[in-house]
Enzyme design. Structure first.
Site, PDB file in Angstrom:
ATOM      1  N   ARG A 146      89.879  15.766 -50.709  1.00  0.00           N
ATOM      2  CA  ARG A 146      89.148  16.435 -49.632  1.00  0.00           C
ATOM      3  C   ARG A 146      89.541  15.817 -48.311  1.00  0.00           C
ATOM      4  O   ARG A 146      89.560  14.585 -48.148  1.00  0.00           O
ATOM      5  CB  ARG A 146      87.642  16.298 -49.850  1.00  0.00           C
ATOM      6  CG  ARG A 146      86.838  16.667 -48.607  1.00  0.00           C
ATOM      7  CD  ARG A 146      85.408  16.998 -48.892  1.00  0.00           C
ATOM      8  NE  ARG A 146      84.567  16.842 -47.714  1.00  0.00           N
ATOM      9  CZ  ARG A 146      84.610  17.594 -46.604  1.00  0.00           C
ATOM     10  NH1 ARG A 146      85.494  18.595 -46.518  1.00  0.00           N
ATOM     11  NH2 ARG A 146      83.805  17.351 -45.591  1.00  0.00           N
ATOM     12  N   SER A 160      85.642  16.599 -41.931  1.00  0.00           N
ATOM     13  CA  SER A 160      84.896  15.846 -40.924  1.00  0.00           C
ATOM     14  C   SER A 160      83.606  15.316 -41.525  1.00  0.00           C
ATOM     15  O   SER A 160      83.136  15.780 -42.564  1.00  0.00           O
ATOM     16  CB  SER A 160      84.593  16.736 -39.717  1.00  0.00           C
ATOM     17  OG  SER A 160      83.863  17.877 -40.123  1.00  0.00           O
ATOM     18  N   ASP A 175      81.291  13.186 -35.386  1.00  0.00           N
ATOM     19  CA  ASP A 175      80.050  13.026 -34.626  1.00  0.00           C
ATOM     20  C   ASP A 175      79.302  11.836 -35.215  1.00  0.00           C
ATOM     21  O   ASP A 175      79.695  11.298 -36.257  1.00  0.00           O
ATOM     22  CB  ASP A 175      79.203  14.299 -34.674  1.00  0.00           C
ATOM     23  CG  ASP A 175      78.891  14.726 -36.099  1.00  0.00           C
ATOM     24  OD1 ASP A 175      77.830  14.332 -36.606  1.00  0.00           O
ATOM     25  OD2 ASP A 175      79.705  15.446 -36.705  1.00  0.00           O
ATOM     26  N   ARG A 205      88.713  36.563 -49.946  1.00  0.00           N
ATOM     27  CA  ARG A 205      87.484  36.223 -49.221  1.00  0.00           C
ATOM     28  C   ARG A 205      87.752  35.381 -47.974  1.00  0.00           C
ATOM     29  O   ARG A 205      86.891  34.650 -47.501  1.00  0.00           O
ATOM     30  CB  ARG A 205      86.493  35.493 -50.136  1.00  0.00           C
ATOM     31  CG  ARG A 205      85.977  36.343 -51.278  1.00  0.00           C
ATOM     32  CD  ARG A 205      85.134  35.537 -52.249  1.00  0.00           C
ATOM     33  NE  ARG A 205      84.627  36.370 -53.321  1.00  0.00           N
ATOM     34  CZ  ARG A 205      83.363  36.809 -53.430  1.00  0.00           C
ATOM     35  NH1 ARG A 205      82.483  36.488 -52.494  1.00  0.00           N
ATOM     36  NH2 ARG A 205      82.992  37.540 -54.443  1.00  0.00           N
ATOM     37  N   GLY A 227      87.425  21.902 -45.663  1.00  0.00           N
ATOM     38  CA  GLY A 227      86.396  22.926 -45.798  1.00  0.00           C
ATOM     39  C   GLY A 227      86.788  24.219 -45.104  1.00  0.00           C
ATOM     40  O   GLY A 227      86.617  25.314 -45.639  1.00  0.00           O
ATOM     41  N   GLU A 276      66.173  18.064 -42.022  1.00  0.00           N
ATOM     42  CA  GLU A 276      64.875  17.740 -41.428  1.00  0.00           C
ATOM     43  C   GLU A 276      64.211  16.594 -42.182  1.00  0.00           C
ATOM     44  O   GLU A 276      62.988  16.549 -42.339  1.00  0.00           O
ATOM     45  CB  GLU A 276      63.985  18.987 -41.399  1.00  0.00           C
ATOM     46  CG  GLU A 276      64.559  20.084 -40.511  1.00  0.00           C
ATOM     47  CD  GLU A 276      63.606  21.247 -40.319  1.00  0.00           C
ATOM     48  OE1 GLU A 276      62.402  21.094 -40.631  1.00  0.00           O
ATOM     49  OE2 GLU A 276      64.057  22.294 -39.842  1.00  0.00           O
ATOM     50  N   MET A 279      79.281  17.237 -46.807  1.00  0.00           N
ATOM     51  CA  MET A 279      78.584  18.174 -47.680  1.00  0.00           C
ATOM     52  C   MET A 279      79.334  18.551 -48.954  1.00  0.00           C
ATOM     53  O   MET A 279      78.910  19.481 -49.652  1.00  0.00           O
ATOM     54  CB  MET A 279      78.250  19.457 -46.898  1.00  0.00           C
ATOM     55  CG  MET A 279      77.337  19.246 -45.711  1.00  0.00           C
ATOM     56  SD  MET A 279      76.933  20.785 -44.851  1.00  0.00           S
ATOM     57  CE  MET A 279      75.942  21.632 -46.083  1.00  0.00           C
ATOM     58  N   GLU A 280      80.427  17.872 -49.290  1.00  0.00           N
ATOM     59  CA  GLU A 280      81.230  18.341 -50.419  1.00  0.00           C
ATOM     60  C   GLU A 280      81.685  17.289 -51.426  1.00  0.00           C
ATOM     61  O   GLU A 280      81.900  17.586 -52.600  1.00  0.00           O
ATOM     62  CB  GLU A 280      82.495  19.057 -49.893  1.00  0.00           C
ATOM     63  CG  GLU A 280      82.273  20.393 -49.239  1.00  0.00           C
ATOM     64  CD  GLU A 280      81.911  20.296 -47.761  1.00  0.00           C
ATOM     65  OE1 GLU A 280      81.337  21.250 -47.225  1.00  0.00           O
ATOM     66  OE2 GLU A 280      82.194  19.241 -47.152  1.00  0.00           O
TER      67      GLU A 280
END
Length: 236
Positions: A87, A90, A204, A43, A20, A162, A180-181
């Site tokens: 990919r 983490s 984590d 970018r 990422g 949340e 997330m990917e």
């Protein structure tokens, strides 16, 4: 050259590792590839091409989240002829047996939504890894004696989650980790009939609250990168 990738034709290898973080792409390329050359800076999304044991490899950042990864994965496949996308990133652990620094090899990726949802509409497509890559990654982890886990992960739409109730259900149903990917990578790969895999380092833990200190991350992530490379080129 595309809107988001400034590389010329021929500068990107058929095998692409996708962290990422663009600076992790730079670190991995300089650490593991020979003769690595920067082929993209558009970018700030850095990409490098070099060789690993004589095999051409590109390591290119994907950004955070599925929309960003979808842009790069689509362009790498469609415009540059990438055939294998792995990919490397983490994730957060979601099971007691999964420990900090362990590697997760993602067999499937559950999600609430992805950029491909508009194509799939009402269909609950089940995104999964390419089996040949998965098997080779498992063999690489075994040979390196790296603690690893194989199974389903959860690709979240948000970082600041949340929904403790949703996380509880992910844990209850055996989900190994959250990132997330990967789900969108698996969907894009399936659509274009190329190979994809996610090899993740647990940085984590959602259950224990543990987190890998920043100074230890690069050393720990090395196992993940080498497993990914050995999965892409198992006979090398």
């Amino acid at each position: 050259m595309t809107v988001h990738i400034g590389a010329e034709q021929g500068q990107i290898a058929e095998t692409v590792l996708m962290p990422g973080d663009p600076y992790r792409a730079e670190w991995a390329a300089k650490t593991f590839l020979d003769d690595a050359v920067c082929i993209n800076k558009v970018r700030g999304m850095l990409g490098f091409t070099g060789t690993w044991r004589g095999n051409r490899v590109t390591i290119h950042g994907s950004g955070m989240g599925m929309p960003s990864l979808s842009i790069y994965a689509n362009e790498l496949i469609r415009d540059y002829g990438a055939k294998t996308l792995i990919r490397i990133g983490s994730c957060g652990g979601m099971q007691d047996a999964v420990k900090i620094r362990d590697v997760i090899i993602a067999m499937t990726a559950t999600t609430l939504s992805t950029p491909s949802r508009g194509i799939l509409r009402e269909l609950n497509f089940a995104p999964c890894a390419d089996y040949s890559l998965l098997e080779a990654a498992v063999n690489a982890a075994k040979s390196r004696e790296t603690p690893y886990h194989v199974g389903g992960i959860y690709s979240s739409d948000v970082f600041y989650d949340e929904r403790p109730d949703l996380n509880e259900q992910m844990v209850r149903h055996g989900t190994l980790g959250v990132e997330m990917e990967a789900a969108e990578l698996y969907l894009v790969a399936a659509r274009h009939k190329v190979r994809a895999l996610a090899v993740l380092t647990v940085s984590d833990h959602l259950l224990t609250g543990e987190a890998l200190p920043s100074e230890d991350r690069e050393r720990s992530f090395g196992d993940m990168v080498e497993i990914a490379l050995e999965a892409a080129f198992p006979q090398s």
